[in-house]
Design a protein around this motif. Structure first.
Motif, PDB file in Angstrom:
ATOM      1  N   HIS A  74       0.833  -1.371   0.398  1.00  0.00           N
ATOM      2  CA  HIS A  74      -0.323   0.203   0.031  1.00  0.00           C
ATOM      3  C   HIS A  74       1.213   1.214   0.369  1.00  0.00           C
ATOM      4  CE1 HIS A  74      -4.006   1.983  -0.083  1.00  0.00           C
ATOM      5  NE2 HIS A  74      -3.190   2.623   1.714  1.00  0.00           N
ATOM      6  N   HIS A  76       0.794   5.146  -1.929  1.00  0.00           N
ATOM      7  CA  HIS A  76       0.608   6.437  -2.712  1.00  0.00           C
ATOM      8  C   HIS A  76       1.178   6.855  -3.448  1.00  0.00           C
ATOM      9  CE1 HIS A  76      -4.242   6.570  -0.550  1.00  0.00           C
ATOM     10  NE2 HIS A  76      -3.337   5.548   0.513  1.00  0.00           N
ATOM     11  N   HIS A 229      -9.249   1.142   1.384  1.00  0.00           N
ATOM     12  CA  HIS A 229      -8.808   1.660   2.582  1.00  0.00           C
ATOM     13  C   HIS A 229     -10.188   0.898   3.607  1.00  0.00           C
ATOM     14  CE1 HIS A 229      -6.372   5.259   0.625  1.00  0.00           C
ATOM     15  NE2 HIS A 229      -5.617   4.615   1.717  1.00  0.00           N
TER      16      HIS A 229
HETATM   17 ZN   LIG Z   1      -3.668   5.458   2.078  1.00  0.00          ZN
END
Ligand SMILES: [Zn+2]
Length: 452
Positions: A74, A76, A229
């Motif tokens: 995970h 971004h 999420h």
């Molecule tokens: Zn996140």
């Protein structure tokens, strides 16, 4: 496979390594084994006491410790440009006051620079496979940056057609636009090179029921992963209850978003019935211990998820909520937080090392990543040789998780190709990248109407 002038196979032999090996047994244990590694194209093709072949390229391992390239579940990519721009806030304020206005100001150039910053940092820290959670638009540039480097990457455009207002309103798309973008990205990139596409709703508060059902149907019809999420912060859970009048996981299940190809980032606040529901669904948990600490979200019950057989990967989450993107940092934090939560030794260093290597790869359904075996992809992390800061090597998991940091990483191989040597990127010009990032960040802040 290309032929050398001598006609021999084009292979590389790394001689004299100490290779991380998983020992079979009830529990996860690791040991080091002296071995040579032969690499052909992007694969490990032999491990052991190997004699050089005619025409083969020779690399001296100098007794370096060889680890599998790390896996992060995970990250971004689109937020790396925002490092230092959203500190010291809890989740919902962090999103609405900083992250959404900044993501709304992204353009194609800033997405591209943010992706390159991410890849520079991930590779420097030994991460060679990743699942990324991107913003609403321009994700094709993140896919392209990963393809050019040769990264194993599962990416998705963030689905967001409700829940934003004020300066961030431009970030949201219509549900029709969201599905058009999703379809175009899946068509263009899924299953090609080392790339995969995941359907990526930001969280249940950011998608209408219409978009959630349509996106879930799209994922099932195309056999795509779902990445979202869930259950990160108590304030978020309260909003979910107020809007849906049911629990978080019930909402996801009713939308068709909870199943064996679903990866749930965070899962900090899940009661035992919810944990069993995750296990029964076959979903995976993506644990982000540093982000959970910095946003004050809490400690996820990782030990319990592991006990229930839920696959677990670790992730740095975003640069503005961590603020580093280092797998070793996440492993160390994960082990320490479980010690804090349930006592030392119940989720030890070996579990943490497993979750950034083979365990993380299993969670992301990447069977050729996270292990050093014949047939695996030649993604490798070589530590600096004879480093006195590493301490005793009697327990390699302890050493890697508790003592080693990214400054200990000497060489990184991505699909057999050296992308880091002497701890420096061979892919990016670090100084040039930093200068481009500074210029791009200034323009993005100006578009967002923010002074910093
Ligand atoms: Zn996140």
């Amino acid at each position: 496979m290309t032929a050398t002038p001598s006609g021999a196979a084009s292979t590389t032999l790394w001689r004299g390594l100490r290779v991380l090996e998983r020992r079979d047994g009830d529990d996860v244990r690791f040991a080091l084994r002296r071995a040579d590694l032969r690499i052909a194209a992007d694969r490990i093709v032999a491990i052991g006491d190997l004699a050089p072949e005619v025409g083969e390229r020779l690399c001296e391992g100098d007794d370096r410790i060889a680890l599998p390239g790390f896996v992060q579940g995970h990250v971004h990519f689109c937020q790396t440009l925002f490092r230092g721009l959203a500190d010291d806030l809890p989740l919902l304020e962090w999103l609405s006051q900083r992250i959404w206005p900044l993501e709304a100001a992204h353009d194609e150039e800033s997405i591209r620079v943010s992706a390159e910053l991410t890849l520079h940092e991930l590779l420097g820290g030994g991460t060679t496979a990743v699942m990324g959670f991107e913003t609403v638009r321009h994700t094709e540039h993140t896919f392209a940056a990963c393809r050019e480097v040769g990264m194993t990457a599962i990416l998705g455009n963030c689905l967001m057609d409700t829940g934003v207002s004020g300066p961030s309103a431009a970030l949201a798309s219509s549900s029709r636009e969201a599905m058009r973008i999703s379809t175009e990205l899946a068509d263009a990139f899924d299953g090609r090179d080392r790339l995969a596409y995941a359907v990526t709703p930001r969280f249940v508060l950011s998608v209408t029921e219409e978009l959630a059902h349509e996106a879930a149907a799209f994922a099932h019809a195309r056999g795509l992963r779902i990445h979202t999420h869930a259950c990160e912060h108590q304030a978020e859970l309260a909003l979910v209850r107020a809007r849906f009048h049911r629990e978080y996981l019930d909402v996801l299940a009713a939308q068709g978003m909870l199943g064996p190809r679903t990866s749930l980032a965070h899962c900090v606040h899940v009661d035992p019935a919810g944990r069993e529901r995750i296990a029964a669904s076959g979903a995976r948990v993506l644990h982000c211990p540093n982000a959970n600490q910095k946003l004050g979200s809490g400690i996820a019950p990782i030990y319990d998820y592991d006990e229930r057989g839920i696959p677990i990967a670790l992730g740095a989450d975003g640069a503005p909520c961590n603020n580093r993107l280092c797998a070793l940092d996440e492993a160390r934090s994960a082990a320490r937080l479980q010690a804090m939560s349930i006592g030392p030794g119940r989720w030890p260093a070996a579990r943490a090392l497993h979750s950034i290597t083979a365990g993380g790869a299993e969670a992301l359904e990447l069977p050729d990543c996270g292990r050093i075996e014949v047939g695996s992809r030649a993604d490798l992390v070589l530590l600096r040789p004879a480093d006195p800061d590493h301490g005793a090597e009697l327990d390699v998991a302890s050493m890697v998780v508790y003592a080693v940091g990214r400054e200990s990483i000497d060489v990184v191989l991505l699909g057999g190709r050296e992308v880091v040597r002497d701890g420096r990127s061979l892919v990016f010009d670090s100084r040039d990248l930093a200068e481009r990032a500074a210029r791009t960040r200034a323009r993005l802040l100006s578009r967002a109407g923010l002074s910093r």
